[in-house]
Design an enzyme around this catalytic site. Structure first.
Site, mmCIF file in Angstrom:
data_model
loop_
_atom_site.group_PDB
_atom_site.id
_atom_site.type_symbol
_atom_site.label_atom_id
_atom_site.label_comp_id
_atom_site.label_asym_id
_atom_site.label_seq_id
_atom_site.Cartn_x
_atom_site.Cartn_y
_atom_site.Cartn_z
ATOM 1 N N ASP A 127 4.931 5.025 1.947
ATOM 2 C CA ASP A 127 5.356 6.334 2.459
ATOM 3 C C ASP A 127 6.137 6.147 3.758
ATOM 4 O O ASP A 127 7.108 6.846 4.019
ATOM 5 C CB ASP A 127 4.141 7.236 2.701
ATOM 6 C CG ASP A 127 3.496 7.665 1.380
ATOM 7 O OD1 ASP A 127 4.160 7.511 0.328
ATOM 8 O OD2 ASP A 127 2.338 8.126 1.392
ATOM 9 N N SER A 148 0.813 -1.204 0.000
ATOM 10 C CA SER A 148 0.000 0.000 0.000
ATOM 11 C C SER A 148 0.849 1.257 0.000
ATOM 12 O O SER A 148 1.996 1.254 0.428
ATOM 13 C CB SER A 148 -0.893 0.008 1.245
ATOM 14 O OG SER A 148 -0.067 0.165 2.393
ATOM 15 N N LYS A 149 0.221 2.322 -0.460
ATOM 16 C CA LYS A 149 0.918 3.608 -0.517
ATOM 17 C C LYS A 149 1.275 4.064 0.887
ATOM 18 O O LYS A 149 2.325 4.644 1.115
ATOM 19 C CB LYS A 149 0.022 4.626 -1.226
ATOM 20 C CG LYS A 149 0.602 6.015 -1.233
ATOM 21 C CD LYS A 149 0.177 6.800 -2.455
ATOM 22 C CE LYS A 149 0.435 8.289 -2.317
ATOM 23 N NZ LYS A 149 1.614 8.677 -1.578
ATOM 24 N N ARG A 150 0.379 3.765 1.819
ATOM 25 C CA ARG A 150 0.636 4.190 3.198
ATOM 26 C C ARG A 150 1.912 3.562 3.753
ATOM 27 O O ARG A 150 2.775 4.236 4.305
ATOM 28 C CB ARG A 150 -0.556 3.822 4.087
ATOM 29 C CG ARG A 150 -1.230 5.054 4.556
ATOM 30 C CD ARG A 150 -2.017 5.019 5.818
ATOM 31 N NE ARG A 150 -1.854 3.913 6.705
ATOM 32 C CZ ARG A 150 -2.873 3.333 7.324
ATOM 33 N NH1 ARG A 150 -4.094 3.761 7.097
ATOM 34 N NH2 ARG A 150 -2.673 2.352 8.168
#
Ligand code: GLU
Length: 514
Positions: free
Chosen positions: A272, A267-269
């Site tokens: 990051d 996931s992007k989360r």
């Protein structure tokens, strides 16, 4: 394999392409190339509420960057277009099949308002039911063409009452289909709801459009992410209901890609948080303007990313890892796809990138490295010079911007010196030795690395000192940093004048220690 292999990649332009989607597209590319089939790029944009401006263009461009080619698609005319579902809807392609399903009793009109649907769910909840679906049980109590009489249905339709068309799920039926990775998969129709096929805005839903398009476009293999597995029984029923039972494509549902810690879908989360991108190329959110970097901008080579993604869910069965695209195409097969999820491993990707950078001819890296220097606002001058810099650095870099970070001293004298190294290595003796070396170097009439080395060897012999006593201060003077390519190679490349100047500069700027 079927006679004519036809694959499609069918993204929805609801945002940037996720790296998982890129892997799906890549596998499609491999199969299409391997079996000399057709490869279609279709845009599935029937959910008008989720469209994101710029997403379609982004998808096309990033696939192009990855070198994934299509024989036809939204960007390239072909025999079964148009290739954008909203355009196909405008041509009336779907309506005909919706009408067919209505006429054959496989689908029905539903006139329920959002409030009525809420009420239904509320009633079910109060009755203690955990299944709140519009399905073979609940449809009997709702306002649809199964419960209303025919004249009423006709009246509602004629007066333009908002409505949808729903699939009439059979009550008790086993739906079996074969998946290339999972084998036989069985669902029971009682678990499935009466999915909407045509929305009140007249647009088909994904399910309706995907089946009609895959059929009309002659798709032989449906390659997609595992998240679509649970939609497949509905699709299979649609094929059957439309009389296409004998032409159901082969299904290949790819397992998930997990976060590096193995927890949850990549996931992007998490990206990051842990410092990895989930996008192939940079994405600028059209609403917030937020920039998310992609692998291209981070300095990954597309070949490295391709090789890495290829092995994220597939193994060729031998121990081959670094493979040309042709080799991957040769070895690729649906039988050798993994049947469990793969963990995304950024270190492995970095390793591939390093390997690809090392294996390239310096000339081939030139345009990419040049672009990095330009991005950093640095003048590179003669490209031949940069090729030599690349040659010296390519063993040492991981990402393309490293050529700039590690190589700035090839273009200008150091403005600062590594403190620890200066403290340890720039002694009175070192500084003196630099003065002597400089004098000797001045006498050289040609300037080659081996000649510079000879001068250095003379000096250490005359002075009876260890190599490091001269090499370390020389490196510090020329580069300002502790590590790097051979110091004679650096001196040879930057030239006599710059070498002598930098030695002089260090002698005057650095205060000898001890
Ligand atoms: N439009 C779907 C997506 O965005 C495609 C699913 C499929 O390949 O059937 O992933």
């Amino acid at each position: 394999m079927k006679d004519q292999v036809v694959l499609r990649f069918a993204p929805s332009p609801t945002g940037p392409l996720h790296i998982g989607g890129v892997r799906t597209a890549l596998y499609g590319h491999f199969l299409a190339q391997k079996y000399k089939g057709r490869y279609i790029l279709r845009i599935e944009d029937t959910d008008r509420t989720r469209l994101v401006p710029g997403a379609e263009e982004y998808i096309i461009n990033s696939l192009q960057w990855m070198g994934i080619e299509f024989t036809e698609g939204v960007h390239k005319e072909g025999p079964v277009g148009p290739y954008r579902q909203s355009d196909r809807k405008a041509e009336g392609i779907y309506q005909k099949y919706v009408d067919q399903l209505l006429a054959s009793g496989h689908a029905y009109y539903a006139f329920d308002t959002p409030e009525e649907l809420d009420d239904m769910r509320q009633r079910l909840k109060e009755a203690g039911s955990s299944n709140l679906q519009y399905n073979y049980i609940t449809r009997g109590q709702m306002r649809n063409s199964l419960t209303l009489d025919e004249t009423e249905v006709r009246r509602l339709l004629a007066s333009g009452t908002p409505h949808v068309v729903r699939m009439k799920m059979p009550k008790r039926e086993e739906i079996r289909f074969h998946d290339e990775i999972r084998g036989w998969v069985v669902f029971h129709s009682s678990q499935l709801d009466d999915k909407i096929l045509l929305k009140s805005d007249g647009m088909p839903t994904y399910h309706m459009a995907v089946v009609v398009d895959d059929h009309l476009m002659g798709v032989s293999h449906i390659l997609r992410g595992e998240e679509w597995l649970s939609s497949t029984p509905l699709h299979v029923l649609l094929y059957r209901s439309l009389g296409w039972e004998n032409e159901i494509p082969t299904f290949i549902h790819l397992p998930l890609i997990l976060n590096p810690n193995g927890k949850g879908k990549m996931s992007k989360r998490q990206g990051d948080k842990l410092g990895f991108s989930v996008f192939p190329t940079q994405w600028i959110d059209p609403e917030s303007g937020a920039v998310s970097s992609g692998y291209r901008e981070d300095g990954y080579l597309r070949e490295a990313l391709t090789n890495f993604l290829a092995l994220l869910g597939w193994s060729p069965g031998n121990n081959e890892e670094v493979m040309s695209e042709d080799r991957m195409i040769e070895l690729f097969s649906t039988e050798s796809l993994n049947n469990s999820a793969s963990k995304f491993d950024l270190d492995k990707l970095k390793w591939f990138n390093e390997t690809y950078i090392r294996n390239h001819k310096p000339e081939d890296l030139l345009p990419l490295v040049q672009a990095e220097y330009e991005k950093a606002g640095m003048e590179i001058g003669n490209p031949d010079f940069l090729v030599k810099v690349i040659e010296l650095l390519q063993e040492r870099v991981t990402l393309l911007p490293d050529f700039v970070h590690l190589g700035s001293y090839f273009f200008s004298a150091p403005v600062s010196y590594d403190e620890k190294m200066a403290r340890k290595r720039w002694t009175h003796e070192g500084s003196e030795l630099m003065g002597l070396l400089s004098k000797k170097l001045e006498n050289l009439s040609t300037w080659e690395a081996h000649e510079i080395q000879q001068v250095f060897e003379q000096l250490i012999e005359e002075k009876n000192v260890g190599k490091g006593k001269v090499l370390a201060p020389l490196r510090l003077a020329l580069t300002g940093v502790a590590g790097g390519p051979g110091v004679f190679d650096i001196a040879a490349l930057i030239g006599k004048e710059a070498t002598l100047h930098r030695i002089e500069k260090a002698i005057s700027e650095l205060i000898p220690q001890k």
